[in-house]
Design a protein around this motif. Structure first.
Motif, PDB file in Angstrom:
ATOM      1  N   ASN A  48     116.717  23.730   8.546  1.00 61.21           N
ATOM      2  CA  ASN A  48     117.925  24.080   6.919  1.00 61.21           C
ATOM      3  C   ASN A  48     119.337  23.562   7.398  1.00 61.21           C
ATOM      4  O   ASN A  48     120.341  24.426   6.957  1.00 61.21           O
ATOM      5  N   GLU A  49     119.584  23.435   8.704  1.00 64.07           N
ATOM      6  CA  GLU A  49     120.894  23.522   8.692  1.00 64.07           C
ATOM      7  C   GLU A  49     120.860  22.196  10.418  1.00 64.07           C
ATOM      8  O   GLU A  49     119.620  21.602  10.573  1.00 64.07           O
ATOM      9  N   ALA A  50     121.618  21.942  10.684  1.00 61.75           N
ATOM     10  CA  ALA A  50     121.966  20.638  11.994  1.00 61.75           C
ATOM     11  C   ALA A  50     123.348  20.945  12.346  1.00 61.75           C
ATOM     12  O   ALA A  50     124.214  21.712  12.071  1.00 61.75           O
ATOM     13  N   PHE A  51     122.827  20.359  13.824  1.00 61.18           N
ATOM     14  CA  PHE A  51     124.467  20.731  14.465  1.00 61.18           C
ATOM     15  C   PHE A  51     124.887  19.348  15.248  1.00 61.18           C
ATOM     16  O   PHE A  51     123.910  18.577  15.640  1.00 61.18           O
TER      17      PHE A  51
ATOM     18  N   SER B 243     125.158  21.592   7.001  1.00 65.26           N
ATOM     19  CA  SER B 243     124.557  22.002   6.216  1.00 65.26           C
ATOM     20  C   SER B 243     123.018  20.601   6.963  1.00 65.26           C
ATOM     21  O   SER B 243     124.362  19.575   7.019  1.00 65.26           O
ATOM     22  N   PRO B 244     121.970  20.078   6.421  1.00 64.94           N
ATOM     23  CA  PRO B 244     121.990  18.614   7.338  1.00 64.94           C
ATOM     24  C   PRO B 244     121.800  17.655   6.392  1.00 64.94           C
ATOM     25  O   PRO B 244     121.066  16.766   6.456  1.00 64.94           O
ATOM     26  N   ARG B 245     122.109  17.851   5.494  1.00 63.06           N
ATOM     27  CA  ARG B 245     122.518  16.699   4.003  1.00 63.06           C
ATOM     28  C   ARG B 245     124.125  15.740   4.739  1.00 63.06           C
ATOM     29  O   ARG B 245     124.859  16.387   4.681  1.00 63.06           O
ATOM     30  N   HIS B 246     124.200  14.861   4.425  1.00 58.63           N
ATOM     31  CA  HIS B 246     124.931  13.379   4.674  1.00 58.63           C
ATOM     32  C   HIS B 246     125.527  14.402   6.466  1.00 58.63           C
ATOM     33  O   HIS B 246     126.232  14.146   6.495  1.00 58.63           O
ATOM     34  N   LEU B 247     124.361  13.461   7.310  1.00 57.27           N
ATOM     35  CA  LEU B 247     125.157  14.083   8.316  1.00 57.27           C
ATOM     36  C   LEU B 247     125.708  12.804   9.109  1.00 57.27           C
ATOM     37  O   LEU B 247     125.571  11.417   8.794  1.00 57.27           O
TER      38      LEU B 247
ATOM     39  N   GLU C  70     121.411  16.637  16.070  1.00 61.67           N
ATOM     40  CA  GLU C  70     120.516  17.818  16.249  1.00 61.67           C
ATOM     41  C   GLU C  70     120.129  18.925  15.030  1.00 61.67           C
ATOM     42  O   GLU C  70     120.223  19.168  14.068  1.00 61.67           O
ATOM     43  N   PRO C  71     119.275  17.858  13.895  1.00 62.05           N
ATOM     44  CA  PRO C  71     118.818  18.217  12.737  1.00 62.05           C
ATOM     45  C   PRO C  71     117.586  19.351  12.389  1.00 62.05           C
ATOM     46  O   PRO C  71     116.654  19.516  13.828  1.00 62.05           O
ATOM     47  N   VAL C  72     118.284  20.492  12.498  1.00 62.44           N
ATOM     48  CA  VAL C  72     116.342  21.430  12.334  1.00 62.44           C
ATOM     49  C   VAL C  72     116.023  22.063  10.874  1.00 62.44           C
ATOM     50  O   VAL C  72     115.617  23.374  11.550  1.00 62.44           O
TER      51      VAL C  72
END
Length: 365
Positions: free
Chosen positions: A314-317, A332-336, A310-312
């Protein structure tokens, strides 16, 4: 301004249902205190008891030094802002703002002065001649706040005042209420079911569930040291991860065996180490905030399979399946990673929370 003291306040309805049970705490003079909890927890009932709109079954309520159990609402020197704006549709903004003062026989010049003062504070001056139908939801809410402000009461009571607003207006009006409190220094009691509102507004928070107080403390103290599983999972977005398993020896240390080969190393320190060791061979619940987990390529504490990402912004879950337990990791939403991928997880042992699985209470050393 005044402090408000609740001493073993209890509300029992005719059918025997206990709405509020043994509420005991003090709201400081000039404090902004938030009552928070799920629907039906008793927070609005408690607020209405302070306002005099609900009869008190037992206990004592004092505003300042005065016992007010049997004092009529109009004589308690409080002002209440409701979830519904409750504005008179046939009156202008100015008339709505000053109506309460007019009813009390306040001099017309004084009413006009206070209306202008409140309108300036809430940036309502251009709207004074409009009627509620010509206002937006946010403007109507400001008028409802202004109507309470003009009275200059000892205590403000706010019952979910932002629930009818959209997300953007809720955020801006929340800031407005915080600013007003700093400016006025008046005692405020604020009811909400929204834990973000509670955390950002309250100088202290009272967490309620099923009519009983679960914990009272500052927002970050509640977040960092929840007293029980209810508080741990109610405050925080996303909520705290909970892992339940059996405590076993791991060399000279301990681990929590969650299942499917997943074992979480435990490193309690000081007196807590002896407390946790007392659970050897027994079940224990361990909590981890999503931000206290991280991905690692090194020797991993444990692993999990990515169920959703779940990218939102500035952050991701990451939602993970970890040995049959659900975990959420804040990243961090980078390199998920990709859905279906197995990821290795590390954690900060200092940020583990230990709870007895039966009583739900926090374990401390």
């Amino acid at each position: 301004m005044a402090n408000v003291t609740l001493d073993r306040l209890r509300k029992v309805y005719p059918n025997g249902f206990v709405g509020v049970d043994d509420a005991t705490f003090e709201i400081g003079d000039g404090e902004l205190l938030v009552l928070v909890g799920p629907s039906g927890c008793g927070k609005s009932t408690l607020l209405r008891m302070i306002a005099g709109l609900e009869a008190i079954t037992s206990g004592e309520l004092r505003i300042g030094e005065r016992r007010v159990n049997d004092v009529a609402p109009k004589d308690r020197d409080i002002a209440m802002v409701f979830q519904s704006y409750a504005l008179y549709p046939h009156m202008t903004v100015a008339e709505n703002l000053g109506f309460g003062l007019t009813l009390r026989g306040t001099d017309k010049a004084e009413v006009a002065r206070r209306v202008r003062e409140s309108a300036a504070m809430l940036e309502l001056e251009p709207l004074l001649d409009r009627k509620p139908a010509a206002l937006s939801g946010g403007q109507r809410q400001r008028v409802a706040l202004g109507r309470a402000l003009v009275r200059k009461p000892q205590v403000f009571l706010l019952d979910e005042p932002l629930s009818n607003l959209d997300a953007k207006l809720r955020a801006s009006t929340r800031v407005e209420i915080a600013r007003l409190h700093r400016q006025l220094g008046t005692t405020m009691v604020y009811v909400t079911h929204d834990q973000v509102e509670a955390m950002t507004l309250g100088q202290r928070i009272v967490v309620l569930d099923k009519g009983r107080i679960q914990q009272i403390d500052t927002p970050m103290a509640l977040y960092n040291r929840p007293a029980n599983l209810f508080v741990a999972t109610f405050l925080g977005s996303p909520r705290m991860n909970l892992l339940q398993g059996e405590v076993a020896a791991r060399g000279e240390g301990l681990e929590l065996r969650v299942g499917d080969g997943v074992a979480l190393p435990l490193h309690p320190e000081g007196g807590l180490a002896a407390t946790v060791r007392g659970y050897l061979g027994r079940r224990l619940t361990v909590g981890l905030r999503p931000e206290d987990l991280h991905l690692t390529s090194a020797a991993a504490d444990f692993s999990g399979r990515v169920e959703t990402v779940e990218p939102v912004g500035n952050e991701a879950f990451l939602n993970l399946d970890c040995g049959g337990s659900e975990l959420i990791v804040r990243l961090s939403p980078r390199h998920l990673p990709q859905v279906g991928q197995t990821v290795h997880l590390g954690h900060d042992p200092a940020h583990l929370h230990y709870f007895d699985p039966e009583s739900g209470r926090r374990l401390d050393g």
